[in-house]
Design a protein around this motif. Structure first.
Motif, PDB file in Angstrom:
ATOM      1  N   ASN A   1       0.823  -1.213   0.000  1.00 37.98           N
ATOM      2  CA  ASN A   1       0.000   0.000   0.000  1.00 37.98           C
ATOM      3  C   ASN A   1       0.859   1.266   0.000  1.00 37.98           C
ATOM      4  O   ASN A   1       0.505   2.274  -0.633  1.00 37.98           O
ATOM      5  CB  ASN A   1      -0.933   0.004   1.213  1.00 37.98           C
ATOM      6  N   LEU A   2       1.989   1.219   0.710  1.00 34.32           N
ATOM      7  CA  LEU A   2       2.867   2.386   0.772  1.00 34.32           C
ATOM      8  C   LEU A   2       3.345   2.805  -0.619  1.00 34.32           C
ATOM      9  O   LEU A   2       3.285   3.975  -0.991  1.00 34.32           O
ATOM     10  CB  LEU A   2       4.078   2.083   1.658  1.00 34.32           C
TER      11      LEU A   2
ATOM     12  N   VAL B   1       0.355  10.042  -1.237  1.00 35.14           N
ATOM     13  CA  VAL B   1       0.911  11.043  -0.321  1.00 35.14           C
ATOM     14  C   VAL B   1       2.273  10.585   0.199  1.00 35.14           C
ATOM     15  O   VAL B   1       3.197  11.389   0.346  1.00 35.14           O
ATOM     16  CB  VAL B   1      -0.060  11.311   0.842  1.00 35.14           C
ATOM     17  N   PHE B   2       2.417   9.278   0.453  1.00 34.56           N
ATOM     18  CA  PHE B   2       3.710   8.768   0.901  1.00 34.56           C
ATOM     19  C   PHE B   2       4.774   8.953  -0.177  1.00 34.56           C
ATOM     20  O   PHE B   2       5.931   9.281   0.129  1.00 34.56           O
ATOM     21  CB  PHE B   2       3.612   7.292   1.277  1.00 34.56           C
ATOM     22  N   LEU B   3       4.417   8.751  -1.424  1.00 38.30           N
ATOM     23  CA  LEU B   3       5.388   8.942  -2.501  1.00 38.30           C
ATOM     24  C   LEU B   3       5.823  10.401  -2.585  1.00 38.30           C
ATOM     25  O   LEU B   3       7.001  10.694  -2.842  1.00 38.30           O
ATOM     26  CB  LEU B   3       4.786   8.478  -3.826  1.00 38.30           C
ATOM     27  N   ILE B   4       4.886  11.325  -2.367  1.00 41.00           N
ATOM     28  CA  ILE B   4       5.257  12.744  -2.319  1.00 41.00           C
ATOM     29  C   ILE B   4       6.193  13.005  -1.137  1.00 41.00           C
ATOM     30  O   ILE B   4       7.203  13.708  -1.267  1.00 41.00           O
ATOM     31  CB  ILE B   4       3.998  13.623  -2.214  1.00 41.00           C
TER      32      ILE B   4
ATOM     33  N   LYS C   1       9.662  11.619  -1.894  1.00 39.81           N
ATOM     34  CA  LYS C   1      10.397  12.497  -2.816  1.00 39.81           C
ATOM     35  C   LYS C   1      10.899  13.744  -2.088  1.00 39.81           C
ATOM     36  O   LYS C   1      12.067  14.126  -2.238  1.00 39.81           O
ATOM     37  CB  LYS C   1       9.491  12.897  -3.977  1.00 39.81           C
ATOM     38  N   ASN C   2      10.028  14.365  -1.280  1.00 38.60           N
ATOM     39  CA  ASN C   2      10.433  15.562  -0.540  1.00 38.60           C
ATOM     40  C   ASN C   2      11.572  15.256   0.430  1.00 38.60           C
ATOM     41  O   ASN C   2      12.523  16.035   0.559  1.00 38.60           O
ATOM     42  CB  ASN C   2       9.243  16.136   0.224  1.00 38.60           C
ATOM     43  N   THR C   3      11.467  14.129   1.129  1.00 40.69           N
ATOM     44  CA  THR C   3      12.480  13.776   2.119  1.00 40.69           C
ATOM     45  C   THR C   3      13.823  13.500   1.464  1.00 40.69           C
ATOM     46  O   THR C   3      14.872  13.959   1.948  1.00 40.69           O
ATOM     47  CB  THR C   3      12.027  12.549   2.930  1.00 40.69           C
ATOM     48  N   LEU C   4      13.830  12.750   0.368  1.00 39.02           N
ATOM     49  CA  LEU C   4      15.088  12.443  -0.314  1.00 39.02           C
ATOM     50  C   LEU C   4      15.720  13.712  -0.881  1.00 39.02           C
ATOM     51  O   LEU C   4      16.936  13.917  -0.753  1.00 39.02           O
ATOM     52  CB  LEU C   4      14.844  11.425  -1.436  1.00 39.02           C
ATOM     53  N   LEU C   5      14.903  14.576  -1.482  1.00 35.92           N
ATOM     54  CA  LEU C   5      15.421  15.838  -2.005  1.00 35.92           C
ATOM     55  C   LEU C   5      15.968  16.705  -0.881  1.00 35.92           C
ATOM     56  O   LEU C   5      17.058  17.294  -0.993  1.00 35.92           O
ATOM     57  CB  LEU C   5      14.318  16.576  -2.763  1.00 35.92           C
TER      58      LEU C   5
ATOM     59  N   THR D   1       6.790  15.304   4.699  1.00 35.30           N
ATOM     60  CA  THR D   1       7.957  14.427   4.773  1.00 35.30           C
ATOM     61  C   THR D   1       7.543  13.069   5.313  1.00 35.30           C
ATOM     62  O   THR D   1       6.405  12.870   5.746  1.00 35.30           O
ATOM     63  CB  THR D   1       9.047  15.033   5.664  1.00 35.30           C
ATOM     64  N   ILE D   2       8.477  12.134   5.312  1.00 33.12           N
ATOM     65  CA  ILE D   2       8.175  10.786   5.802  1.00 33.12           C
ATOM     66  C   ILE D   2       7.784  10.828   7.272  1.00 33.12           C
ATOM     67  O   ILE D   2       6.860  10.126   7.704  1.00 33.12           O
ATOM     68  CB  ILE D   2       9.377   9.854   5.580  1.00 33.12           C
TER      69      ILE D   2
END
Length: 324
Positions: free
Chosen positions: A87-88, A94-97, A100-104, A279-280
Motif C-alpha cells: 500500500n505504501l 501522499v507517501f510517494l510525495i 520524494k520531498n524527504t530524499l530531495l 515528509t516521511i
C-alpha cells in the motif's frame, strides 16, 4: 565427518582440546573463561545494555514485527504480510510525495550542513580562545533556542510587512507580496533554509572538540614530511585524525536531514498545501499519532530506518577513503 587439517593441528598442539571435543568447543570454552574473568566489566556495562535494549533495540524490533500486521491499538494485531508495504509504494500517493520531498531535502541539506559544520569549526578553531568560545555559542545557539521559527515566520510573512517581501518590493523586484509559506513552489526551499540555519548543533560541537584535541605533533611531522599548505594538512592529517568525529557528525546530520518534521510543521503547517512540505516523518506522525494505524505507521518507520541505515553505510565507506 573428519576434522580439517587445521583442526587436527590444533588438537595435536593443545591436548586440552581432546577433552573438550575439538577446536570449536575449545574456542567456546576459552570465550567463556574470558567472560568469567571480565565479569566485573560486563556487570558495569549491563545497565546501559539493558536500557539500550528496552528503549532502542526492542522498539525497533517491535516496529518491524508490527509492520506486517493490521493494528489499531484497540484490537489485537492481525498478520497481513506485505500488505502495508504494498500500500505504501502502490496506493499511497501522499507517501510517494513525502518520500520524494524527504530524499530531495536530505540530498541538499545533509551534505551542505555537514560541510558547513566542519569548515566553520575548522575556521573558528584558529581564533583566540575567548573569541572562539563566543562565536561557537553564537553559531550553536539557534539549535537550542525555543521558538526559533518565529523569526523565519516573520521574515517570510505573506504580507508587505514581511522582511523578504518588504525588501523585494522596495527595490522593485516584485510588485505585490508573495505568499511564501502558502505557495507550494517555495515551501520546500524555505524549509531547507531554516533547517540549514538550525543544523549547527551537536555535530558542530563534536568537530570543535575534535580539533581542540588533535595531536599537534602530527602537524609538525607532516611539515617535515613535505606538507606544503593548509589544504594538504587538512586532507592528509586533520581529516584522518578526526575520523571518529566525522563519523559521529555524519550520523547526526543524516538523522536530522531524514527525520525533519518540526521545521515543516511549524513553517508551513500540517498538512501543508498540496503536501509540498510533507515528509516521511510527518506522514508517520499522521498515521501513528492521529489515525492510530500503528501497523501502517510501523511500516513507514521501517522504510525510514532502512533508508537511514543504507545512507550511513554509504557514508562510512566514503569516510574510509579520506586522506588516501
Amino acid at each position: 565427518m573428519s576434522l580439517s587439517n587445521q583442526g587436527l593441528q590444533e588438537i595435536a598442539t593443545n591436548p586440552e582440546l581432546h577433552r573438550l571435543g575439538g577446536p570449536d568447543k575449545g574456542r567456546a570454552a576459552q570465550l567463556f573463561r574470558e567472560m568469567k574473568m571480565k565479569r566485573q566489566g560486563y556487570m558495569l556495562l549491563a545497565p546501559y545494555f539493558i536500557l539500550f535494549f528496552i528503549f532502542t533495540a526492542f522498539p525497533v524490533l517491535m516496529a518491524l514485527g508490527l509492520s506486517f500486521t493490521n493494528f489499531n491499538i484497540l484490537e489485537p494485531p492481525s498478520f497481513i504480510g506485505w500488505e502495508n508495504y504494498a500500500n505504501l509504494f502502490i496506493k499511497d500517493d501522499v507517501f510517494l510525495i513525502a518520500l520524494k520531498n524527504t530524499l530531495l531535502f536530505a540530498v541538499v541539506t545533509g551534505p551542505l550542513s555537514y560541510i558547513a559544520c566542519f569548515f566553520l569549526a575548522w575556521l573558528i578553531n584558529e581564533l583566540p580562545p575567548r573569541i572562539r568560545s563566543v562565536i561557537t555559542l553564537l553559531f550553536y545557539a539557534p539549535s537550542i533556542s525555543g521558538n526559533v521559527y518565529l523569526i523565519w515566520q516573520v521574515a517570510f510573512s505573506g504580507d508587505s510587512f514581511g522582511y523578504v517581501n518588504a525588501f523585494l518590493m522596495k527595490w522593485g523586484f516584485i510588485l505585490e507580496p508573495i505568499q511564501w509559506l502558502q505557495d507550494p513552489k517555495y515551501m520546500l526551499f524555505i524549509i531547507m533554509i531554516v533547517q540549514l540555519w538550525l543544523s549547527l548543533g551537536t555535530a558542530f560541537l563534536a568537530f570543535i572538540a575534535g580539533l581542540q584535541g588533535m595531536d599537534m605533533s602530527l602537524i609538525e611531522a607532516g611539515a617535515i614530511d613535505g606538507i606544503r599548505n593548509r589544504w594538504q594538512e587538512l586532507w592528509f592529517i586533520t581529516l584522518p585524525s578526526l575520523r571518529p568525529m566525522l563519523m559521529f557528525g555524519a550520523v547526526m546530520q543524516i538523522t536530522s536531514s531524514f527525520a525533519v518534521a518540526d521545521v515543516a510543521t511549524n513553517m508551513v503547517g500540517f498538512p501543508s498545501p498540496q503536501y509540498a512540505g510533507h515528509t516521511i516523518v510527518t506522514h508517520l506522525n499522521d498515521y501513528g499519532s492521529i489515525r492510530f494505524e500503528m501497523g501502517y505507521a510501523s511500516a513507514i518507520a521501517t522504510v525510514l530506518f532502512a533508508i537511514m541505515l543504507g545512507s550511513n553505510l554509504i557514508v562510512q565507506k566514503l569516510l574510509k577513503k579520506v586522506g588516501d
